[in-house]
Motif scaffolding. Sequence first.
Motif, PDB file in Angstrom:
ATOM      1  N   TYR A  47       0.828  -1.206   0.000  1.00  0.00           N
ATOM      2  CA  TYR A  47       0.000   0.000   0.000  1.00  0.00           C
ATOM      3  C   TYR A  47       0.863   1.257   0.000  1.00  0.00           C
ATOM      4  CZ  TYR A  47      -3.561   3.385   1.136  1.00  0.00           C
ATOM      5  OH  TYR A  47      -4.390   4.470   1.097  1.00  0.00           O
ATOM      6  N   ILE A  48       1.980   1.231   0.712  1.00  0.00           N
ATOM      7  CA  ILE A  48       2.903   2.365   0.697  1.00  0.00           C
ATOM      8  C   ILE A  48       3.410   2.601  -0.725  1.00  0.00           C
ATOM      9  CG2 ILE A  48       5.216   3.101   1.418  1.00  0.00           C
ATOM     10  CD1 ILE A  48       4.592   1.784   4.139  1.00  0.00           C
ATOM     11  N   CYS A  76       1.857   1.757  -3.473  1.00  0.00           N
ATOM     12  CA  CYS A  76       0.733   2.278  -4.256  1.00  0.00           C
ATOM     13  C   CYS A  76       0.546   3.769  -4.015  1.00  0.00           C
ATOM     14  CB  CYS A  76      -0.548   1.531  -3.904  1.00  0.00           C
ATOM     15  SG  CYS A  76      -0.586  -0.156  -4.493  1.00  0.00           S
ATOM     16  N   ARG A  77       0.706   4.207  -2.780  1.00  0.00           N
ATOM     17  CA  ARG A  77       0.583   5.632  -2.474  1.00  0.00           C
ATOM     18  C   ARG A  77       1.697   6.431  -3.138  1.00  0.00           C
ATOM     19  NH1 ARG A  77      -2.168   7.192   2.415  1.00  0.00           N
ATOM     20  NH2 ARG A  77      -1.353   9.260   1.979  1.00  0.00           N
ATOM     21  N   LYS A 114       1.132   6.497  -6.874  1.00  0.00           N
ATOM     22  CA  LYS A 114      -0.176   7.076  -7.185  1.00  0.00           C
ATOM     23  C   LYS A 114      -1.032   6.160  -8.055  1.00  0.00           C
ATOM     24  CE  LYS A 114       1.426  11.685  -6.413  1.00  0.00           C
ATOM     25  NZ  LYS A 114       1.578  13.033  -6.866  1.00  0.00           N
ATOM     26  N   TYR A 143      -0.286  -0.448   9.076  1.00  0.00           N
ATOM     27  CA  TYR A 143       0.193   0.488   8.053  1.00  0.00           C
ATOM     28  C   TYR A 143       0.694   1.788   8.690  1.00  0.00           C
ATOM     29  CZ  TYR A 143      -0.394   4.367   4.820  1.00  0.00           C
ATOM     30  OH  TYR A 143      -0.220   5.527   4.111  1.00  0.00           O
ATOM     31  N   LEU A 151       4.336  10.425   3.050  1.00  0.00           N
ATOM     32  CA  LEU A 151       3.552   9.967   1.904  1.00  0.00           C
ATOM     33  C   LEU A 151       2.675  11.099   1.378  1.00  0.00           C
ATOM     34  CD1 LEU A 151       2.466   6.449   3.154  1.00  0.00           C
ATOM     35  CD2 LEU A 151       4.254   7.010   1.529  1.00  0.00           C
ATOM     36  N   ILE A 200      -3.745  11.292  -1.001  1.00  0.00           N
ATOM     37  CA  ILE A 200      -4.388  10.557  -2.091  1.00  0.00           C
ATOM     38  C   ILE A 200      -5.138  11.545  -2.974  1.00  0.00           C
ATOM     39  CG2 ILE A 200      -6.135   8.836  -2.671  1.00  0.00           C
ATOM     40  CD1 ILE A 200      -5.547   7.478  -0.032  1.00  0.00           C
TER      41      ILE A 200
END
Length: 143
Positions: free
Chosen positions: A30-31, A33-34, A37, A60, A71, A74
């Motif tokens: 997930y990190i 993916c962040r 983007k 997380y 980070l 979003i």
Amino acid sequence: MAQDRNYELGHDKNFTQGRPTSHVVAAALYITCRLEKTPHLLIDFSDILQINLYVLGACYLKFVKYLHLELPLIDPSLFIHRFCAKLEFGEKTHLVSITALRLLQRMKRDWMTYGRRPNSLCGAAILIAARYHGFKRTTNQIV
């Protein structure tokens, strides 16, 4: 790859000790993916792994704090096409998504996106765009 590097950093600093490996791997993914983007949410990982979202979210957050990562926020516009495709607008899917993207851009210019959840912003923009193009969608259908 970036997720491998994140996991290795956590493993080298003994972050994985006492935690299920699947939780740490999902947090590392997930990190990534962040950072890259991509339109993935933490709930997507919890659904696939059949893990409680709050447990995964806590892992997380601890992982991000442990690695001292900054980070980016979003961007809600990443999810518009994904959510519009699920709502079955037929031939007008692209048109509705473009209108929703324009609405989101306007919300950003007016500072309406700060402090709001990306899913809520997407839902509001899609609902307005759908009604603008003649679709009779309710908020329950959008949610």
